[in-house]
Design a protein around this motif. Sequence first.
Motif, PDB file in Angstrom:
ATOM      1  N   GLY A 431       0.785  -1.213   0.000  1.00  0.00           N
ATOM      2  CA  GLY A 431       0.000   0.000   0.000  1.00  0.00           C
ATOM      3  C   GLY A 431       0.825   1.275   0.000  1.00  0.00           C
ATOM      4  N   GLN A 432       2.145   1.159  -0.265  1.00  0.00           N
ATOM      5  CA  GLN A 432       3.020   2.317  -0.304  1.00  0.00           C
ATOM      6  C   GLN A 432       3.275   2.744  -1.758  1.00  0.00           C
ATOM      7  OE1 GLN A 432       3.987   3.905   2.581  1.00  0.00           O
ATOM      8  NE2 GLN A 432       2.552   2.398   3.442  1.00  0.00           N
ATOM      9  N   PRO A 433       3.558   4.031  -2.008  1.00  0.00           N
ATOM     10  CA  PRO A 433       3.799   4.494  -3.383  1.00  0.00           C
ATOM     11  C   PRO A 433       4.973   3.769  -4.033  1.00  0.00           C
ATOM     12  CG  PRO A 433       3.455   6.358  -1.906  1.00  0.00           C
ATOM     13  CD  PRO A 433       3.579   5.142  -1.034  1.00  0.00           C
ATOM     14  N   ASP A 434       4.772   3.349  -5.261  1.00  0.00           N
ATOM     15  CA  ASP A 434       5.834   2.702  -6.039  1.00  0.00           C
ATOM     16  C   ASP A 434       6.712   3.800  -6.643  1.00  0.00           C
ATOM     17  OD1 ASP A 434       7.398   1.378  -7.981  1.00  0.00           O
ATOM     18  OD2 ASP A 434       5.849  -0.133  -8.303  1.00  0.00           O
ATOM     19  N   PRO A 435       8.020   3.809  -6.346  1.00  0.00           N
ATOM     20  CA  PRO A 435       8.888   4.904  -6.809  1.00  0.00           C
ATOM     21  C   PRO A 435       9.247   4.866  -8.284  1.00  0.00           C
ATOM     22  CG  PRO A 435      10.199   3.278  -5.635  1.00  0.00           C
ATOM     23  CD  PRO A 435       8.763   2.859  -5.496  1.00  0.00           C
ATOM     24  N   ILE A 436       8.855   3.828  -9.001  1.00  0.00           N
ATOM     25  CA  ILE A 436       9.319   3.676 -10.379  1.00  0.00           C
ATOM     26  C   ILE A 436       8.575   4.560 -11.374  1.00  0.00           C
ATOM     27  CG2 ILE A 436       7.815   1.861 -11.301  1.00  0.00           C
ATOM     28  CD1 ILE A 436      10.458   0.428 -12.170  1.00  0.00           C
ATOM     29  N   PHE A 437       7.441   5.120 -10.965  1.00  0.00           N
ATOM     30  CA  PHE A 437       6.597   5.852 -11.906  1.00  0.00           C
ATOM     31  C   PHE A 437       7.223   7.148 -12.421  1.00  0.00           C
ATOM     32  CE2 PHE A 437       3.234   3.187 -10.208  1.00  0.00           C
ATOM     33  CZ  PHE A 437       2.463   2.968 -11.338  1.00  0.00           C
ATOM     34  N   PHE A 438       6.934   7.445 -13.684  1.00  0.00           N
ATOM     35  CA  PHE A 438       7.317   8.728 -14.256  1.00  0.00           C
ATOM     36  C   PHE A 438       6.450   9.833 -13.673  1.00  0.00           C
ATOM     37  CE2 PHE A 438       3.573   7.847 -16.465  1.00  0.00           C
ATOM     38  CZ  PHE A 438       3.295   8.693 -17.532  1.00  0.00           C
ATOM     39  N   LEU A 439       6.888  11.071 -13.818  1.00  0.00           N
ATOM     40  CA  LEU A 439       6.132  12.208 -13.285  1.00  0.00           C
ATOM     41  C   LEU A 439       4.969  12.592 -14.190  1.00  0.00           C
ATOM     42  CD1 LEU A 439       9.152  14.413 -12.149  1.00  0.00           C
ATOM     43  CD2 LEU A 439       7.569  13.161 -10.663  1.00  0.00           C
ATOM     44  N   GLY A 440       5.079  12.235 -15.465  1.00  0.00           N
ATOM     45  CA  GLY A 440       4.051  12.574 -16.437  1.00  0.00           C
ATOM     46  C   GLY A 440       4.681  12.893 -17.768  1.00  0.00           C
ATOM     47  N   TYR A 441       3.854  13.068 -18.788  1.00  0.00           N
ATOM     48  CA  TYR A 441       4.360  13.450 -20.101  1.00  0.00           C
ATOM     49  C   TYR A 441       4.593  14.957 -20.132  1.00  0.00           C
ATOM     50  CZ  TYR A 441       3.024   8.807 -21.736  1.00  0.00           C
ATOM     51  OH  TYR A 441       2.920   7.449 -21.898  1.00  0.00           O
ATOM     52  N   TRP A 442       5.723  15.340 -20.687  1.00  0.00           N
ATOM     53  CA  TRP A 442       6.134  16.743 -20.734  1.00  0.00           C
ATOM     54  C   TRP A 442       5.091  17.591 -21.472  1.00  0.00           C
ATOM     55  CZ3 TRP A 442       9.431  20.003 -18.607  1.00  0.00           C
ATOM     56  CH2 TRP A 442       9.790  21.173 -19.281  1.00  0.00           C
ATOM     57  N   LYS A 443       4.525  18.567 -20.774  1.00  0.00           N
ATOM     58  CA  LYS A 443       3.553  19.506 -21.337  1.00  0.00           C
ATOM     59  C   LYS A 443       2.358  18.802 -21.987  1.00  0.00           C
ATOM     60  CE  LYS A 443       6.366  21.786 -24.038  1.00  0.00           C
ATOM     61  NZ  LYS A 443       6.948  22.818 -24.946  1.00  0.00           N
ATOM     62  N   ASN A 444       1.985  17.637 -21.441  1.00  0.00           N
ATOM     63  CA  ASN A 444       0.894  16.877 -22.042  1.00  0.00           C
ATOM     64  C   ASN A 444       0.082  16.163 -20.954  1.00  0.00           C
ATOM     65  OD1 ASN A 444      -0.813  15.449 -23.717  1.00  0.00           O
ATOM     66  ND2 ASN A 444       0.797  14.766 -25.105  1.00  0.00           N
ATOM     67  N   PRO A 445      -0.608  16.929 -20.093  1.00  0.00           N
ATOM     68  CA  PRO A 445      -1.372  16.298 -19.007  1.00  0.00           C
ATOM     69  C   PRO A 445      -2.501  15.404 -19.498  1.00  0.00           C
ATOM     70  CG  PRO A 445      -1.888  18.653 -19.201  1.00  0.00           C
ATOM     71  CD  PRO A 445      -0.703  18.400 -20.072  1.00  0.00           C
ATOM     72  N   LYS A 446      -3.058  15.707 -20.666  1.00  0.00           N
ATOM     73  CA  LYS A 446      -4.142  14.885 -21.201  1.00  0.00           C
ATOM     74  C   LYS A 446      -3.646  13.472 -21.487  1.00  0.00           C
ATOM     75  CE  LYS A 446      -7.673  14.789 -24.847  1.00  0.00           C
ATOM     76  NZ  LYS A 446      -8.220  15.485 -26.046  1.00  0.00           N
ATOM     77  N   ALA A 447      -2.464  13.363 -22.099  1.00  0.00           N
ATOM     78  CA  ALA A 447      -1.901  12.039 -22.390  1.00  0.00           C
ATOM     79  C   ALA A 447      -1.524  11.317 -21.103  1.00  0.00           C
ATOM     80  CB  ALA A 447      -0.673  12.179 -23.296  1.00  0.00           C
ATOM     81  N   THR A 448      -1.064  12.072 -20.115  1.00  0.00           N
ATOM     82  CA  THR A 448      -0.723  11.472 -18.817  1.00  0.00           C
ATOM     83  C   THR A 448      -1.958  10.862 -18.179  1.00  0.00           C
ATOM     84  OG1 THR A 448       1.034  13.105 -18.489  1.00  0.00           O
ATOM     85  CG2 THR A 448       0.300  11.881 -16.554  1.00  0.00           C
ATOM     86  N   ASP A 449      -3.057  11.606 -18.159  1.00  0.00           N
ATOM     87  CA  ASP A 449      -4.301  11.104 -17.569  1.00  0.00           C
ATOM     88  C   ASP A 449      -4.814   9.873 -18.308  1.00  0.00           C
ATOM     89  OD1 ASP A 449      -4.214  13.166 -15.749  1.00  0.00           O
ATOM     90  OD2 ASP A 449      -5.618  14.446 -16.852  1.00  0.00           O
ATOM     91  N   ALA A 450      -4.639   9.865 -19.635  1.00  0.00           N
ATOM     92  CA  ALA A 450      -5.138   8.751 -20.437  1.00  0.00           C
ATOM     93  C   ALA A 450      -4.360   7.466 -20.183  1.00  0.00           C
ATOM     94  CB  ALA A 450      -5.073   9.106 -21.924  1.00  0.00           C
ATOM     95  N   LYS A 451      -3.192   7.587 -19.598  1.00  0.00           N
ATOM     96  CA  LYS A 451      -2.355   6.418 -19.308  1.00  0.00           C
ATOM     97  C   LYS A 451      -2.907   5.610 -18.140  1.00  0.00           C
ATOM     98  CE  LYS A 451       1.728   4.301 -20.029  1.00  0.00           C
ATOM     99  NZ  LYS A 451       1.995   3.532 -21.264  1.00  0.00           N
ATOM    100  N   PHE A 452      -3.754   6.236 -17.322  1.00  0.00           N
ATOM    101  CA  PHE A 452      -4.226   5.605 -16.092  1.00  0.00           C
ATOM    102  C   PHE A 452      -5.709   5.265 -16.149  1.00  0.00           C
ATOM    103  CE2 PHE A 452      -0.415   7.807 -14.816  1.00  0.00           C
ATOM    104  CZ  PHE A 452       0.145   6.991 -13.841  1.00  0.00           C
TER     105      PHE A 452
END
Length: 601
Positions: A431-452
Amino acid sequence: MATSQGRDTSGTSTLPPGYAALHSSFRWQVPQHFNMAQACSRRWAEAPGATKRIVICAYSTSAESIFYSYSQLQEQANRLSHVLAARGVQRGDRVGIVLPQRFETAVAYMAVMQMGAVAMPLSMLFGPEALEFRLQDSEAVVAICDAGSLPALAGVRHTCPQLRAVVGVGLAGADAALLSGPLDAAWEAALRASPDTFEPVNTLAEEPAVLIYTSGTTGNPKGALIPHRALIGNLSGFVASQNWFGFDGKTNQRSNAVFWSPADWAWTGGLMDALLPTLYFGRPIVAYHGRFSPQTALELMRDCGVTHTFLFPTALKAMMKAYPGAGGAKGKTVRQQFKLKLDAIMSAGEAVGDAVFGYCEKQLGVKPNEMFGQTEMNYIVGNCNLRYPSKPGSMGMGYPGHRVAVIDEAGNECPVGVPGDVALNRLDVHGQPDPIFFLGYWKNPKATDAKFTGDWCRTGDLAVRDADGYLWYQGRSDDVFKAAGYRIGPGEIENCLVKHPAVINAAVVPKPDAERGALVKAYVVIAPDFVAACAGNSSATAQFHAQLTVELQAHVKGQLAPYEYPKEIEFVDALPMTTTGKVQRRVLRLQEEARYAATRA
């Protein structure tokens, strides 16, 4: 995923005891402040024996190798940090690195990251258009290159107004003349004039360290912003896939571990799966800037005493065809022939398949550990033959610390045997945060949200889970297709084709068909020995292709389901490949669609 009871969360499969124990006892330890350069270079340079601890072995086939120490790495990184700071690089700025495998490349990464700036790897294979897009999109302020990449870089400088400076490595007089402007510098002279000490920035683990652009198979490439903590997230997979690399004395691993991979250090596979984790453990890595060939690879591993490697399946297939090894009880294996010292082979990018698995085990003396990951969250699934048994052809299971599942479109975990999207949860098994994740797509929050989907991050790669918890790769979601109502995954058919001695590589795609929707079509690259048998004779070549087509179709029919055999086979000299060693099935699929459209026009 595994619990202390050794069963996955669905309660439908029993996991190997060794695997379950690893998961139940593993916990991430991520400090608030963490910097990749500090962990990979500075701490080793400040340790006793730094001047003798080798970090880079620059291998050459025509001259003696050159060895560099961790002390030299840190000293040069300190000098380069001053050079970059003098040209306005600040915390958070992007710095392009367009360099091959060489000592200066490692220096560049360490220098940029210890400043709190963001290293942006750029492949030497990029042409002007590819460089221009990434430099513009990232708003990079400085680029570091050598003579090989300078012409392409010089051609796009006028369209990249934020690119204030270019630092050239090892440039001759004619090359240096291409540089223009008061902010440009030649590496050697600039570093000599700079101090050899530097006060590093105390970055947060959450701060960005690397900006890597995805391959862009659909639309423009997206920049994945990788934080410093992601290296920690990578380590469990790296250690496991390399049979406990870095923990000498606790296994049968040698204390003189040496790593090498032909993977470009400008890509996730070369940077996050090879260079950085090797340096994290203070071990040497071999740098070789040259064209891959089976002979060169085997000679390099022999000459440098390589114990651990990452080799793409395409590279292993080429080795398998070029050096199959002698048969019989007295015949030498490839390992014996080249006096290899390999302790571990990791492979990724495509499915390994049981043919390549068997070759590695019998001829190279090591069972390969298949690995799966993405730029956005790397090293999440794989095998570790040292701690739990692998199944030839399987992707393996989630590496310690990662909660991996096969999910459907709604985000629910699929039952055993049902294909779904391989996904990683934001939280680990505790139940702890996994450190491997990227911060997001550069200047592309819509694509970041679509990944999840909720807390699940989708990979876009399909797999099925068997009753023992192992994942079996089915292909990219856009690679899997239906033919005559049957769902076709190309990987299994390609693996079957490669088992035939005449086939060096293969790619399977759908061919549009008016009646059945699609037919199974295979593009096949024939092994050199078979090509030579009818070279120069078009009639003989046509006859050979016709005979081989029938033979390969029968070969697949005899091993797979009747509907999986390729109805059509096209023989080609080479398959379209990405620079990271993956077959570009999409290119072939679009080609088939264009041909079909032309016949219907």
